[in-house]
Write an enzyme that holds these catalytic residues in place. Structure first.
Site, PDB file in Angstrom:
ATOM      1  N   HIS A  57       0.832  -1.212   0.000  1.00  0.00           N
ATOM      2  CA  HIS A  57       0.000   0.000   0.000  1.00  0.00           C
ATOM      3  C   HIS A  57       0.867   1.261   0.000  1.00  0.00           C
ATOM      4  O   HIS A  57       0.394   2.341   0.359  1.00  0.00           O
ATOM      5  CB  HIS A  57      -0.897   0.018   1.231  1.00  0.00           C
ATOM      6  CG  HIS A  57      -1.714  -1.215   1.421  1.00  0.00           C
ATOM      7  ND1 HIS A  57      -2.649  -1.614   0.499  1.00  0.00           N
ATOM      8  CD2 HIS A  57      -1.723  -2.149   2.404  1.00  0.00           C
ATOM      9  CE1 HIS A  57      -3.217  -2.745   0.923  1.00  0.00           C
ATOM     10  NE2 HIS A  57      -2.666  -3.087   2.067  1.00  0.00           N
ATOM     11  N   HIS A 219      -7.250  -4.606  -0.608  1.00  0.00           N
ATOM     12  CA  HIS A 219      -6.648  -5.907  -0.914  1.00  0.00           C
ATOM     13  C   HIS A 219      -7.484  -6.618  -1.967  1.00  0.00           C
ATOM     14  O   HIS A 219      -7.463  -7.846  -2.063  1.00  0.00           O
ATOM     15  CB  HIS A 219      -6.582  -6.782   0.330  1.00  0.00           C
ATOM     16  CG  HIS A 219      -6.121  -6.059   1.547  1.00  0.00           C
ATOM     17  ND1 HIS A 219      -6.994  -5.489   2.438  1.00  0.00           N
ATOM     18  CD2 HIS A 219      -4.881  -5.798   1.987  1.00  0.00           C
ATOM     19  CE1 HIS A 219      -6.276  -4.899   3.402  1.00  0.00           C
ATOM     20  NE2 HIS A 219      -5.005  -5.078   3.143  1.00  0.00           N
TER      21      HIS A 219
END
Lengths: 357, 357
Positions: A57, A219
């Site tokens: 991320h 995700h």
């Protein structure tokens, strides 16, 4: 899968090594267990702020370690929670005695491991308090998560609480502030493409040529619906309208009572956004979407906020909480007041966010 | 093609409108002709610095307009040169009387149009001087370009000359400085994927599943060779070694003599890098490559520079000169001295690059 990697098993470690080499004036990196921490840590009398979560991320969270933001960040493997030993060892290094605020995105693995870390820290005499961020309005209960997921508001909370810690807020004040930020923020995202974690070697989900996933998780968790690809204006409207029209959201979250060393239940409510509210508008790239497209989204978001009587007083546009090379974006609206604006504007010096210094 | 756009014909304009809405304290945008300029322009007695080029490379150049960097940026359509009227109108607005330095990437269209703009400016009494950047060592003569192309060094020149202009360098001193930066910089890039301009709607070139293009241009121009996809370390070594081992590069470039209003020929030579040199190491994403992968490249670049006795004194890692959502990266090494380091470190306040203020 074509990526700038060597062995997928070493992806996180090698990336951290490169980061350490690039920013020695800002950060140091501890390996085994892995965590990134401020080069000038610990700071006397300052509450330390720690966050963490799966890798993939970036720049979140390691890119936000530095003056006026995080004291440490604990990266897990790609899209995998970090472990309690990372959080505990990070807490030991950055704790000055004033305690540790853990800012935790609401994913079951992260929550469980940060809870264990808070208990371990307590047993070692460190006051560590976890505040959850659960701002993703797309779905309630999802793959990996009970309740709403934690996304864009996390970064805003890290910036705002980081500034407050730098200015001398104590642990209780910081916990109150972080809870307030969480109760003031709402986010939702959209995916135009999937992404490929290095160790998996194939996309985490499949999307058709003309399909987009509305309400995607960072995700690749399923969102609200799959729809046919449409214009930027319409996609922005779907996200913004969902956020602006989201009704009051109440839930009970667990918090660690650092006085008695027990878990207590706290009921939190996000009031709905109202005409006249001031907001910070955050348009975030999921990784692979160019900046030029984010500005097209921001342009429409401004119009929609105006229509609904929301006043954008601050903004952030760029790739800050990503899902590897996924194309798409997320929008976060954070209701602002004078305290939050002052803390947002305070100097920050990290690899990924810097101003005033 | 799935992108966050509305009508491809309005892509550049809508993106600029969003940018203007996001950064009103930094920039203003003039439409028809399009250019981005400093909100506080013109600055008395300061030489103005202008750059420009095709869109699709964001944040370059518009993201670099602000204190300590560019005074104006002229965006063309995607991968298309801006026109002389954009450059002339921008010059008229930002010129304080101290003259204008145009920093021009070496692409035939950009060169021709900036030359015409310099002549037009001269006829209107504005001293405008163009300095070319031609730092891409991959190929000599290429699609769209005679000689070497201008890539990563452009941004470093904009930062360094922007700081110098802010500190009071006059037009001749700035031209000398910009030429020096160009003679000190070398770059090369690699593409893992192609990219899709909105108006075209299909990839600008095709790459096989296991193929990469070594020496790619930022508009997808062919590089030196196509090879089979390999490790980040090997790809980094191909780029870094090519740069480090590049021999002295001499060429003749045209420059405008603002005294006599004529074009003169200037011979420039980039000396090869030598053991003991100090360098700025810039690892750039072509757009779709995540930050985590750039750090893996940077990690290896540090090792290779060490092996060759190059001392990395400054670095820049991130997406700064991109090709829409292309995956891949470029490396730039800029030989540094005390003057360049001091100017690099000087405060800068733009949408995409900010420190010290």
């Amino acid at each position: 899968m074509k990526k700038l990697i060597n062995n997928p098993d070493n992806f996180v470690r090698e990336s951290l090594e490169g980061m350490a080499a690039a920013h020695p004036e800002l950060i140091k990196i501890h390996f085994d267990p892995h965590f990134i921490y401020r080069a000038d840590t610990p700071l006397q009398n300052k509450v330390a702020i720690i966050s963490g979560g799966g890798s993939g991320h970036e720049p979140m969270h390691g890119g936000f370690v530095g003056m006026g933001m995080l004291d440490a960040a604990c990266p897990g493997e790609v899209f995998t929670s970090p472990t309690p030993d990372q959080m505990l060892e990070a807490a030991k290094i950055v704790n000055s005695g004033a305690g540790v605020l853990n800012i935790v995105k609401n994913y079951s693995g992260d929550v469980m491991n940060f809870e264990m870390a808070a208990e371990l820290a307590f047993s070692e005499g460190i006051q560590a308090l976890n505040i959850l961020i659960d701002d993703d309005i797309a779905v309630k209960d999802s793959l990996y998560t009970q309740g709403r997921r934690g996304v864009g508001t996390t970064i805003l909370a890290e910036k705002i609480c980081g500034a407050a810690a730098q200015q001398g807020y104590n642990l209780k004040q910081l916990a109150d502030l972080c809870r307030k930020v969480n109760m003031s923020g709402r986010s939702m995202g959209i995916a135009l493409t999937s992404c490929t974690p290095p160790a998996k070697g194939s996309p985490i989900f499949e999307l058709g040529n003309q399909e987009i996933e509305v309400g995607i998780g960072i995700h690749g968790e399923p969102g609200r619906q799959r729809i046919t690809f449409t214009s930027a204006n319409e996609m922005t409207e779907i996200l913004a309208t969902s956020i602006i029209e989201d009704s009051a959201y109440s839930r009970i979250l667990r918090e660690w009572d650092t006085q008695i060393g027990e878990w207590v239940e706290v009921e939190l409510t996000n009031p709905p956004l109202r005409t006249g509210d001031s907001v910070l508008a955050f348009v975030n790239s999921m990784g692979g979407t160019p900046l030029s497209e984010l500005y097209i989204v921001y342009r429409q978001l401004v119009k929609l906020c105006e229509q609904d009587g929301l006043k954008i007083v601050r903004n952030l546009v760029g790739p800050y909480i990503t899902a590897l090379e996924m194309q798409g974006c997320s929008i976060t609206l954070l209701k602002m007041d004078e305290e939050l604006i002052k803390l947002w504007d305070a100097p920050v010096k990290t690899a990924a966010l810097r101003w005033g210094v």
